[in-house]
Design a protein around this motif. Structure first.
Motif, PDB file in Angstrom:
ATOM      1  N   VAL A  87      23.640  -3.154  35.473  1.00  0.00           N
ATOM      2  CA  VAL A  87      25.058  -3.419  35.747  1.00  0.00           C
ATOM      3  C   VAL A  87      25.315  -4.821  35.213  1.00  0.00           C
ATOM      4  N   GLY A  88      25.986  -4.885  34.055  1.00  0.00           N
ATOM      5  CA  GLY A  88      26.170  -6.180  33.393  1.00  0.00           C
ATOM      6  C   GLY A  88      24.810  -6.712  32.997  1.00  0.00           C
ATOM      7  N   SER A  89      24.536  -7.954  33.394  1.00  0.00           N
ATOM      8  CA  SER A  89      23.233  -8.551  33.072  1.00  0.00           C
ATOM      9  C   SER A  89      22.207  -8.298  34.174  1.00  0.00           C
ATOM     10  N   ALA A  90      22.611  -7.693  35.277  1.00  0.00           N
ATOM     11  CA  ALA A  90      21.696  -7.418  36.397  1.00  0.00           C
ATOM     12  C   ALA A  90      20.991  -6.088  36.194  1.00  0.00           C
ATOM     13  N   VAL A  91      19.746  -6.039  36.661  1.00  0.00           N
ATOM     14  CA  VAL A  91      18.957  -4.812  36.606  1.00  0.00           C
ATOM     15  C   VAL A  91      18.438  -4.523  38.012  1.00  0.00           C
TER      16      VAL A  91
END
Length: 114
Positions: A87-91
């Motif tokens: 999600v975006g730059s988050a994993v």
């Protein structure tokens, strides 16, 4: 050989194989007593075995042949292999048994921030 001669030959061997099976003799002994080559006996015995069903009855040549198959259900363990969700730059890595409500809330929060 004509078709009729081939059928006669086949029936001769069918009778020979039946006689051998009923005799109780070994293949070598029966063949010696009947002046038959042992490899011929085993060839025809194998052919006629394929022409009978599992109960020994004569099979119709047009009848389909089925081979019994045993299928075992296998369970693939994926618990040790996490599923990455970006999600975006988050994993986020999710494994089996995760809390779906918590995951939904985390993804919504990350989506609003990223």
């Amino acid at each position: 050989m004509t078709k009729a001669e081939l059928e006669q030959h086949r029936e001769l061997w069918r009778a020979r194989v039946a006689d051998f099976r009923a005799s109780g003799l070994s293949g070598a002994a029966w063949c010696a007593a009947h002046q038959v080559k042992e490899h011929q006996l085993w060839y025809w015995a194998g052919k006629f075995k394929a022409d009978t069903d599992h109960e020994g009855r004569q099979r119709d040549s047009a009848e389909p042949r089925f081979i019994p198959v045993r299928v075992e259900e296998s369970v693939v363990e994926v618990a040790d292999k996490p599923l990455p969700i970006r999600v975006g730059s988050a994993v986020i890595e999710v494994t089996s048994g995760y809390n779906s409500d918590l995951l939904r809330d985390v993804v919504r929060t990350l989506a609003s921030l990223c």
